[in-house]
Design an enzyme around this catalytic site. Structure first.
Site, PDB file in Angstrom:
ATOM      1  N   ARG A   1      37.509 -34.800   5.316  1.00 37.16           N
ATOM      2  CA  ARG A   1      36.684 -33.620   5.093  1.00 37.16           C
ATOM      3  C   ARG A   1      36.767 -33.116   3.664  1.00 37.16           C
ATOM      4  O   ARG A   1      36.153 -32.108   3.320  1.00 37.16           O
ATOM      5  CB  ARG A   1      37.196 -32.521   5.996  1.00 37.16           C
ATOM      6  CG  ARG A   1      36.146 -31.820   6.798  1.00 37.16           C
ATOM      7  CD  ARG A   1      36.848 -31.366   8.024  1.00 37.16           C
ATOM      8  NE  ARG A   1      36.288 -30.251   8.660  1.00 37.16           N
ATOM      9  CZ  ARG A   1      36.141 -30.228   9.993  1.00 37.16           C
ATOM     10  NH1 ARG A   1      36.462 -31.254  10.721  1.00 37.16           N
ATOM     11  NH2 ARG A   1      35.698 -29.165  10.557  1.00 37.16           N
TER      12      ARG A   1
ATOM     13  N   ARG B   1      33.031 -21.196   8.201  1.00 36.61           N
ATOM     14  CA  ARG B   1      33.150 -22.652   8.413  1.00 36.61           C
ATOM     15  C   ARG B   1      31.981 -23.381   7.763  1.00 36.61           C
ATOM     16  O   ARG B   1      32.156 -24.450   7.177  1.00 36.61           O
ATOM     17  CB  ARG B   1      33.211 -22.957   9.920  1.00 36.61           C
ATOM     18  CG  ARG B   1      34.565 -22.605  10.515  1.00 36.61           C
ATOM     19  CD  ARG B   1      34.545 -22.561  12.029  1.00 36.61           C
ATOM     20  NE  ARG B   1      34.210 -23.821  12.653  1.00 36.61           N
ATOM     21  CZ  ARG B   1      33.878 -23.943  13.931  1.00 36.61           C
ATOM     22  NH1 ARG B   1      33.847 -22.878  14.723  1.00 36.61           N
ATOM     23  NH2 ARG B   1      33.594 -25.121  14.440  1.00 36.61           N
TER      24      ARG B   1
HETATM   25  P1  AP5 Z   1      36.676 -29.166  14.281  1.00 35.27           P
HETATM   26  O1  AP5 Z   1      37.174 -29.023  15.634  1.00 35.27           O
HETATM   27  O2  AP5 Z   1      36.558 -30.527  13.672  1.00 35.27           O
HETATM   28  O3  AP5 Z   1      35.322 -28.375  14.195  1.00 35.27           O
HETATM   29  P2  AP5 Z   1      33.964 -28.654  13.398  1.00 35.27           P
HETATM   30  O4  AP5 Z   1      33.835 -29.736  12.444  1.00 35.27           O
HETATM   31  O5  AP5 Z   1      33.729 -27.303  12.858  1.00 35.27           O
HETATM   32  O6  AP5 Z   1      33.061 -29.198  14.457  1.00 35.27           O
HETATM   33  P3  AP5 Z   1      32.857 -28.654  15.860  1.00 35.27           P
HETATM   34  O7  AP5 Z   1      33.857 -29.177  16.808  1.00 35.27           O
HETATM   35  O8  AP5 Z   1      32.698 -27.156  15.801  1.00 35.27           O
HETATM   36  O9  AP5 Z   1      31.389 -29.192  16.162  1.00 35.27           O
HETATM   37  P4  AP5 Z   1      30.799 -30.609  16.534  1.00 35.27           P
HETATM   38  O10 AP5 Z   1      30.015 -31.129  15.355  1.00 35.27           O
HETATM   39  O11 AP5 Z   1      31.797 -31.531  17.135  1.00 35.27           O
HETATM   40  O12 AP5 Z   1      29.738 -30.126  17.610  1.00 35.27           O
HETATM   41  P5  AP5 Z   1      29.735 -30.234  19.212  1.00 35.27           P
HETATM   42  O13 AP5 Z   1      29.432 -31.639  19.601  1.00 35.27           O
HETATM   43  O14 AP5 Z   1      30.899 -29.567  19.821  1.00 35.27           O
HETATM   44  O15 AP5 Z   1      37.578 -28.314  13.249  1.00 35.27           O
HETATM   45  C1  AP5 Z   1      38.032 -27.021  13.553  1.00 35.27           C
HETATM   46  C2  AP5 Z   1      38.935 -26.541  12.424  1.00 35.27           C
HETATM   47  O16 AP5 Z   1      40.078 -27.398  12.283  1.00 35.27           O
HETATM   48  C3  AP5 Z   1      38.290 -26.516  11.033  1.00 35.27           C
HETATM   49  O17 AP5 Z   1      37.561 -25.321  10.797  1.00 35.27           O
HETATM   50  C4  AP5 Z   1      39.533 -26.629  10.127  1.00 35.27           C
HETATM   51  O18 AP5 Z   1      40.200 -25.393  10.018  1.00 35.27           O
HETATM   52  C5  AP5 Z   1      40.431 -27.577  10.913  1.00 35.27           C
HETATM   53  N1  AP5 Z   1      40.219 -29.000  10.542  1.00 35.27           N
HETATM   54  C6  AP5 Z   1      39.739 -29.986  11.340  1.00 35.27           C
HETATM   55  N2  AP5 Z   1      39.681 -31.139  10.676  1.00 35.27           N
HETATM   56  C7  AP5 Z   1      40.127 -30.890   9.427  1.00 35.27           C
HETATM   57  C8  AP5 Z   1      40.286 -31.699   8.254  1.00 35.27           C
HETATM   58  N3  AP5 Z   1      39.962 -33.000   8.239  1.00 35.27           N
HETATM   59  N4  AP5 Z   1      40.776 -31.102   7.147  1.00 35.27           N
HETATM   60  C9  AP5 Z   1      41.142 -29.793   7.141  1.00 35.27           C
HETATM   61  N5  AP5 Z   1      41.005 -28.971   8.209  1.00 35.27           N
HETATM   62  C10 AP5 Z   1      40.503 -29.522   9.345  1.00 35.27           C
HETATM   63  O19 AP5 Z   1      28.409 -29.372  19.484  1.00 35.27           O
HETATM   64  C11 AP5 Z   1      28.405 -27.980  19.216  1.00 35.27           C
HETATM   65  C12 AP5 Z   1      27.609 -27.238  20.314  1.00 35.27           C
HETATM   66  O20 AP5 Z   1      26.228 -27.604  20.233  1.00 35.27           O
HETATM   67  C13 AP5 Z   1      28.036 -27.607  21.750  1.00 35.27           C
HETATM   68  O21 AP5 Z   1      27.886 -26.465  22.532  1.00 35.27           O
HETATM   69  C14 AP5 Z   1      27.030 -28.698  22.172  1.00 35.27           C
HETATM   70  O22 AP5 Z   1      26.832 -28.712  23.578  1.00 35.27           O
HETATM   71  C15 AP5 Z   1      25.784 -28.246  21.431  1.00 35.27           C
HETATM   72  N6  AP5 Z   1      24.947 -29.341  20.975  1.00 35.27           N
HETATM   73  C16 AP5 Z   1      25.350 -30.543  20.487  1.00 35.27           C
HETATM   74  N7  AP5 Z   1      24.283 -31.273  20.108  1.00 35.27           N
HETATM   75  C17 AP5 Z   1      23.180 -30.486  20.340  1.00 35.27           C
HETATM   76  C18 AP5 Z   1      21.764 -30.681  20.151  1.00 35.27           C
HETATM   77  N8  AP5 Z   1      21.277 -31.795  19.637  1.00 35.27           N
HETATM   78  N9  AP5 Z   1      20.950 -29.659  20.494  1.00 35.27           N
HETATM   79  C19 AP5 Z   1      21.433 -28.504  21.031  1.00 35.27           C
HETATM   80  N10 AP5 Z   1      22.757 -28.268  21.234  1.00 35.27           N
HETATM   81  C20 AP5 Z   1      23.605 -29.253  20.886  1.00 35.27           C
END
Ligand code: AP5
Length: 218
Positions: free
Chosen positions: A88, A171
């Site tokens: 990231r 974020r």
């Molecule tokens: P992390 O858990 O990795 O969160 P993120 O990258 O912010 O991603 P999310 O899990 O929030 O989203 P996603 O893209 O997986 O979406 P999802 O499929 O769930 O990180 C959390 C924290 O940890 C960071 O802020 C940081 O502090 C730390 N961290 C993690 N990795 C790090 C690193 N490498 N370095 C430093 N710090 C780190 O989908 C989201 C929602 O949308 C769901 O409800 C889903 O049902 C819905 N959805 C999905 N696709 C669609 C669509 N096409 N249309 C409508 N709804 C949809």
């Protein structure tokens, strides 16, 4: 095969990675899930990570890199792995390159899931995650069969503590500042594949599978 799933918070990385696990039998390594496990187990790393995660900031590279190197080595890179949320930062990307070079492996593709910022907020604030297996649902776009109960394991659905409107803004800003430069980095290495993410889940999945099938047959 080694695949990196790149994209802003809430883009749907976790949702689409599940397809790679089920259809292509890949191992899924999510840095966010690993950190949340450390927090649940109340480890030193979990405690150190908490304050950053609660503010929507990135956990410092030295903590994340050590954790992910261990996870990658434990999983092995021979069988096929999809990295979700790691790297990231450019620092993390260089560390990953070093590890893979030592193992004689290459990144096959970086899939860049592109979603507009206003759509990200809707997706994240409406997300509900399973307290047991971590599966993601959405109160409008991806509802479970039974309200607030996971279809897969029957556990309760909860809202992640960093899924509030205020933290989501941080974020997204953090993504643009620290993670978006990776798009250019991997573009220059000629391994970046853009995947349109402003669409229904099933449509993105169909395009992802087409992309994967093309890669496998080449
Ligand atoms: P992390 O858990 O990795 O969160 P993120 O990258 O912010 O991603 P999310 O899990 O929030 O989203 P996603 O893209 O997986 O979406 P999802 O499929 O769930 O990180 C959390 C924290 O940890 C960071 O802020 C940081 O502090 C730390 N961290 C993690 N990795 C790090 C690193 N490498 N370095 C430093 N710090 C780190 O989908 C989201 C929602 O949308 C769901 O409800 C889903 O049902 C819905 N959805 C999905 N696709 C669609 C669509 N096409 N249309 C409508 N709804 C949809």
């Amino acid at each position: 095969m080694i695949i990196i799933f790149l994209g802003p918070p809430g883009a749907g990385k976790g949702t689409q990675c599940k397809v790679l696990v089920e259809r292509y039998r890949m191992n899924h390594l999510s840095s966010g899930d690993c950190l949340r496990r450390e927090r649940r187990n109340n480890t030193e790393l979990g405690q150190q990570a908490q304050s950053y995660m609660d503010k929507g900031q990135l956990v410092p590279d030295e903590l994340i890199v050590a954790m992910m190197m261990k996870e990658i080595e434990k999983t092995g890179v021979g069988a096929g792995v999809v990295l979700d949320g790691f790297p990231r930062t450019l620092g993390q990307a260089h560390e990953l390159d070093r590890l893979l070079e030592r193992a004689g492996k290459n990144i096959d593709a970086v899939i860049n899931l592109q979603v507009d910022d206003n759509e990200l907020e809707l997706r994240i604030t409406g997300r509900r995650s399973c307290s047991g297996c971590g599966a993601a649902y959405h109160i409008v776009f991806n509802t479970p069969r039974q309200e607030n109960i996971c279809d897969k394991c029957g556990q309760a659905l909860v809202q992640r503590s960093d899924d509030t409107a205020e933290i989501v803004k941080n974020r997204i800003a953090t993504y643009h500042k620290q993670t978006a430069p990776l798009v250019d980095f991997y573009q220059k290495k000629n391994i970046l594949k853009n995947l349109e993410g402003n669409a229904a889940i099933e449509k993105i999945t169909a395009n992802l599978c087409r992309m994967m099938d093309e890669m496998i047959t080449v």
